[in-house]
Design an enzyme around this catalytic site. Structure first.
Site, mmCIF file in Angstrom:
data_model
loop_
_atom_site.group_PDB
_atom_site.id
_atom_site.type_symbol
_atom_site.label_atom_id
_atom_site.label_comp_id
_atom_site.label_asym_id
_atom_site.label_seq_id
_atom_site.Cartn_x
_atom_site.Cartn_y
_atom_site.Cartn_z
ATOM 1 N N HIS A 161 0.790 -1.233 0.000
ATOM 2 C CA HIS A 161 0.000 0.000 0.000
ATOM 3 C C HIS A 161 0.819 1.278 0.000
ATOM 4 O O HIS A 161 0.255 2.358 0.130
ATOM 5 C CB HIS A 161 -0.930 0.055 1.211
ATOM 6 C CG HIS A 161 -2.000 -0.962 1.198
ATOM 7 N ND1 HIS A 161 -3.257 -0.720 0.689
ATOM 8 C CD2 HIS A 161 -2.016 -2.244 1.633
ATOM 9 C CE1 HIS A 161 -3.998 -1.805 0.821
ATOM 10 N NE2 HIS A 161 -3.268 -2.748 1.387
ATOM 11 N N LYS B 107 -7.794 14.416 4.432
ATOM 12 C CA LYS B 107 -6.975 13.195 4.450
ATOM 13 C C LYS B 107 -5.921 13.372 5.526
ATOM 14 O O LYS B 107 -5.790 14.455 6.103
ATOM 15 C CB LYS B 107 -6.335 12.939 3.084
ATOM 16 C CG LYS B 107 -5.619 14.163 2.494
ATOM 17 C CD LYS B 107 -5.125 13.913 1.088
ATOM 18 C CE LYS B 107 -6.191 14.040 0.022
ATOM 19 N NZ LYS B 107 -6.552 12.821 -0.664
ATOM 20 N N ARG B 108 -5.148 12.311 5.802
ATOM 21 C CA ARG B 108 -4.053 12.455 6.745
ATOM 22 C C ARG B 108 -3.175 13.645 6.343
ATOM 23 O O ARG B 108 -3.006 13.934 5.163
ATOM 24 C CB ARG B 108 -3.193 11.172 6.766
ATOM 25 C CG ARG B 108 -3.834 9.996 7.456
ATOM 26 C CD ARG B 108 -4.115 10.282 8.916
ATOM 27 N NE ARG B 108 -2.929 10.399 9.717
ATOM 28 C CZ ARG B 108 -2.416 9.435 10.468
ATOM 29 N NH1 ARG B 108 -3.000 8.257 10.523
ATOM 30 N NH2 ARG B 108 -1.342 9.630 11.198
ATOM 31 N N LYS C 252 1.207 14.651 0.696
ATOM 32 C CA LYS C 252 -0.176 14.940 0.281
ATOM 33 C C LYS C 252 -0.364 16.432 -0.026
ATOM 34 O O LYS C 252 -1.384 16.850 -0.538
ATOM 35 C CB LYS C 252 -1.165 14.455 1.338
ATOM 36 C CG LYS C 252 -1.181 12.927 1.479
ATOM 37 C CD LYS C 252 -2.175 12.473 2.522
ATOM 38 C CE LYS C 252 -2.078 10.999 2.873
ATOM 39 N NZ LYS C 252 -2.821 10.126 1.944
ATOM 40 N N THR D 189 -8.390 6.878 -1.966
ATOM 41 C CA THR D 189 -9.746 6.322 -2.088
ATOM 42 C C THR D 189 -10.792 7.405 -1.870
ATOM 43 O O THR D 189 -11.919 7.277 -2.340
ATOM 44 C CB THR D 189 -9.976 5.155 -1.099
ATOM 45 O OG1 THR D 189 -9.421 5.508 0.168
ATOM 46 C CG2 THR D 189 -9.336 3.887 -1.601
ATOM 47 N N LYS E 222 -14.617 8.458 -3.581
ATOM 48 C CA LYS E 222 -15.831 8.821 -2.819
ATOM 49 C C LYS E 222 -16.368 10.156 -3.307
ATOM 50 O O LYS E 222 -17.580 10.346 -3.473
ATOM 51 C CB LYS E 222 -15.512 8.881 -1.316
ATOM 52 C CG LYS E 222 -15.157 7.515 -0.735
ATOM 53 C CD LYS E 222 -14.468 7.596 0.631
ATOM 54 C CE LYS E 222 -13.804 6.255 0.960
ATOM 55 N NZ LYS E 222 -12.775 6.334 2.001
#
Ligand code: 26V
Length: 812
Positions: free
Chosen positions: A357, A545-546, A551, A653, A657
């Site tokens: 992952h 998100k985290r 990111k 992911t 969504k």
């Protein structure tokens, strides 16, 4: 209907249950009492189906899949369980006749937050899909006493509080003490020659009792109820009997109890930096050993022949965390079942499959040999043997290529490398999006790929449309039913039919009003929690998100700071009013990530209190991001921020969504964003930034200079200066960590390089948003093409391509 229950029966069952649990009349009850009675009743209904399903499952010849994962991020269970039972609408009506609002009761449930983020939520979506596709697929994990920490924002900074999610009990779990297993740590291994066969005995070990708690996973209107089995660590009482107290060993007994209970005490809240913590290794072996032992026990109890285990059982390893399942199964097959190495190895590798992952090198697990050997002496012997045999095979293939063999070894430089163990011990290795799998094959695991290319495959992630569309966005689900019927519920790919309505004025108007209602709900939440008034007609631009450097929440911050500068310079600049929404947790020890949270809050503070720009922009950081909060933010968002450094986000992911809920994506060509682009086409997504080729080239050959990039973009220089000139904090050094990461440390994640392209992309977004017909068309196309990202598709691919588990849903 699967359950033979109508409205009247439900009402009388509910009233009865209420009295049974609370010892008072419904009319005297508080909301939480009402929730508990409802959840208890539904659990009873489920229990009946569960028993029937287990019976069917025990006697079927269908393969059983066990999904091993350190994390399952289930969120709330009441709403989705009702939905999957097919009784949610009926219950809602019945309860409302009793004067009770079902939605309100559902809000009272604590999230089950036993996961860090994407990996744990994926495991939860997979459980839902396996049950809904009639696959006998069960979860195996740890019942952490404390889940992922609760995040509080105090003076703009993250403060962690324990997540005491079990404080009111957990109606969904059933403890099964009679199915407990013993897990052995430490001690010594004796080798005894028994009639020419070497037999291994572990002695003087510390025993730990693993007690299972089972949670039912209900499939969508199909009667299947699978099991998520979470293990809790308890001391083995017999071992330290009462006589030890009188012998003055009281403190030893207490130490033992504490060390055992620590194992399932808390989820490690860090998915970024791997630390070789002994307790984490203990956690891993603990649940893996208990899980494998219980599978074998059940298999044998059902009359299975151990030599045919791989025909009936598949074990999936979710990242490297459960990779000890490989040597543990070897141990049981050899030491307890008496098989020889070769046969045990064939069975084990046939049973095991593995998903990677992340390619972030700092998250790769490797354990110091000394620690591993001391804690798991027998398992170490087996891993060592696996390594020796593997290296011998390499030697035959690559004679003399010492470097290559050392690179690929499972044990080297004093460490056990878990990824190598997982690859060597599995028959299948997969990445979670096309690009990610290519990077695994060609970069991170290239040696292993060239050794055995057939082993490697891609399984692009997915999300369960039952939770993320039907449950989270009932308005949209109902519009879909009215327009294209409901075949998409079982065959999400049928959502494609919605594309016909791309330019239908009435459907566009309806879609817009559904979005508006969702935005009003979120605006209300924001008012209540942050005391900020936001305008539901502004664009809701979400980055949730985290918090992690790769990111690139910082990229988003810099462009908000730039927009603020531009508005102050020229109040007449033409922009679409936006509400910038952030949410996410930082690992408690990750200083930079915490600094980013402080920066977002400082920006929010400044902008939200500046009347010159107030009606054009608002910035909101919502605290304590979790599944149930995502369910409120995502359906209310217009724009989905997926702006990671290309190559770094394995899949993502939330991107799926958002699109399923009609948000438009602004993205780099990373992870599954690429596949989303391929599905919706370039006109229906906004892409910008470095390509994977460019990024890989920088990493390989260097040549990136943050200073040069800054030099070329004055607006960029200005916002960077704003980080340290006191504009956002009196303490000029407050955001030093962010500033230094971008400048002094040469911007490892190419934030600055993508800054100008990002601004240009955001300008395109503004333009599109103003053209309502175009925007709504884009939203419809996104929804229509989201079916392929249902985890039902993903699970079908795993079932057929990896597990060899048939499923029955096509016959339903
Ligand atoms: C890693 C580590 C390493 C240090 C110790 C604790 C710990 C806990 C969890 C992890 C897993 C990190 C990997 C992860 O969550 N990857 C995410 O997986 C998602 C599902 O496949 C994917 O969508 C995201 O892109 C990916 O970042």
């Amino acid at each position: 209907m699967l359950l033979n229950i109508n409205k009247d029966k439900f009402k009388s069952d509910y009233q009865e249950k209420f009295i049974e649990i609370n010892g008072k009349e419904l009319s005297e009850g508080a909301d939480y009492d009402k929730y508990e009675a409802l959840a208890g009743l539904i659990r009873d209904y489920v229990a009946k189906l569960w028993v029937a399903s287990n019976k069917k499952c025990s006697f079927s010849h269908q393969k059983q899949v066990y999904y091993f994962s350190m994390e399952f991020l289930l969120g709330r269970l009441l709403g989705t369980t009702l939905l999957n039972l097919g009784i949610r609408d009926m219950c809602k009506e019945a309860l409302s006749e009793l004067g009770i609002d079902l939605d309100k009761l559902e809000e009272l449930e604590e999230d089950q937050g036993l996961g860090n983020g994407g990996l744990g939520r994926l495991a939860a979506c997979f459980l839902d899909s396996m049950a809904s596709l009639n696959i006998y697929g069960h979860g195996c994990g740890i019942r952490y006493k404390y889940g992922f920490f609760e995040q509080k924002i105090i003076d703009g900074a993250q403060v962690e509080a324990p997540d005491d999610w079990l404080k009111n009990g957990n109606v969904w779990e059933i403890k099964k003490p009679d199915e407990a297993e013993i897990v052995k740590f430490g001690g010594y291994v004796d080798m005894i020659n028994q009639g020419g066969r070497l037999v291994f005995y572990q002695r003087d070990y510390e025993p730990v009792m693993a007690v299972p708690y089972d949670i039912p996973i209900v499939g969508y209107e199909n009667g299947t109820v699978n099991t998520l089995r979470l293990w809790s660590a308890e001391p083995v009482v017999d071992e330290f009997d009462f006589s030890s107290f009188s012998r003055g060993e009281y403190s030893k007994a207490v130490d033992y109890r504490n060390s055992v209970e620590a194992i399932s005490q808390v989820l490690y809240p860090d998915d970024t930096f791997y630390e070789g913590r002994k307790l984490r290794l203990k956690q891993q072996y603990f649940f893996v050993s208990a899980g494998i032992q219980s599978i074998i026990k059940k298999f044998k109890a059902c009359g299975g022949n151990i030599k045919e285990l791989d025909d009936s059982i598949a074990v999936h390893i979710n990242d490297t965390h459960p990779a000890l399942a490989i040597p543990e199964l070897m141990r049981i097959l050899m030491d307890e079942e008496g098989l020889g190495w070769d046969e045990a190895w064939r069975i084990t590798t046939d049973v095991m499959s593995f998903t990677n992952h992340t390619i972030m090198p700092e998250a790769m697990e490797k354990w110091p040999v000394s620690m591993f050997q001391e804690l798991l002496p027998r398992i170490y012997m087996i891993v060592n043997e696996i390594n020796e045999r593997f290296c011998r095979q390499l030697w035959n293939l690559y004679t003399g290529q010492w470097d290559k063999i050392a690179r690929m070894a499972i044990i080297a430089d004093g460490y056990v490398r878990m990824a190598h163990l997982a690859v060597v011990g599995s028959h299948s290795v997969n990445g979670v999006a096309k690009l990610h799998t290519e990077i695994l094959k060609k970069e991170v695991m290239a040696d292993f790929y060239y050794l055995d290319p057939k082993k490697f495959n891609n399984k692009t992630n997915g999300i369960t449309h039952r939770r993320w569309l039907m449950k989270a966005n009932p308005g949209l689900a109902s519009l879909l039913r009215q327009t294209i019927g409901d075949s998409w519920i079982r065959h999400p790919i049928d959502l494609e039919r919605f594309e016909r309505y791309a330019y239908d004025g009435a459907v566009q108007a309806e879609l817009e009003s559904i979005k508006k209602a969702n935005k009003e709900r979120l605006a209300h939440y924001i008012k209540e929690h942050n005391d900020i008034t936001v305008d539901p007609s502004s664009m809701f631009d979400s980055h949730i998100k985290r918090i992690h450097a790769y990111k690139r929440q910082t990229l988003n911050c810099l462009r908000i700071m730039d927009l603020y500068n531009r508005l102050l310079d020229n109040p007449h600049v033409n922009i679409v009013p936006r509400t910038f929404i952030f949410a996410g947790k930082a690992a408690p020890g990750y200083y930079l990530a915490k600094n980013i949270i402080e920066l977002i809050n400082a920006i929010a503070d400044k902008i939200n209190n500046d009347p010159r720009v107030n009606d054009l922009m608002k910035v909101v950081f919502l605290e304590n991001y979790r599944v149930s909060l995502a369910e409120v933010i995502i359906p209310a968002s217009d724009l989905s921020e997926q702006i990671s450094t290309t190559t770094k986000e394995a899949s993502g992911t939330s991107n799926m969504k958002f699109m399923m809920n009609g948000a438009i994506t602004i993205a780099t060509l990373d992870g599954a964003n690429i596949e989303i682009r391929d599905e919706v086409g370039d006109d229906n997504i906004v892409i910008f930034g470095l390509t994977s080729k460019e990024v890989l080239n920088y990493y390989r050959n260097g040549g990136y200079s943050a200073a040069d990039v800054i030099e070329a973009a004055p607006a960029l220089k200005r916002v960077l200066d704003d980080l340290i000139n006191g504009k956002y904090s009196k303490d000029k050094d407050k955001f030093r960590a962010v500033y230094d990461s971008l400048t002094t440390y040469n911007d490892e994640f190419f934030v600055l390089k993508d800054f100008v392209p990002y601004l240009e992309a955001q300008a395109r977004v503004d333009e599109m948003f103003e053209d309502r017909i175009k925007w709504n068309k884009m939203a419809i196309v996104n929804i229509a093409h989201s079916g392929i990202f249902s985890s039902d598709r993903t699970i079908e691919e795993y079932a057929v391509g990896i597990w060899g588990s048939d499923y029955l849903y096509k016959n339903l």
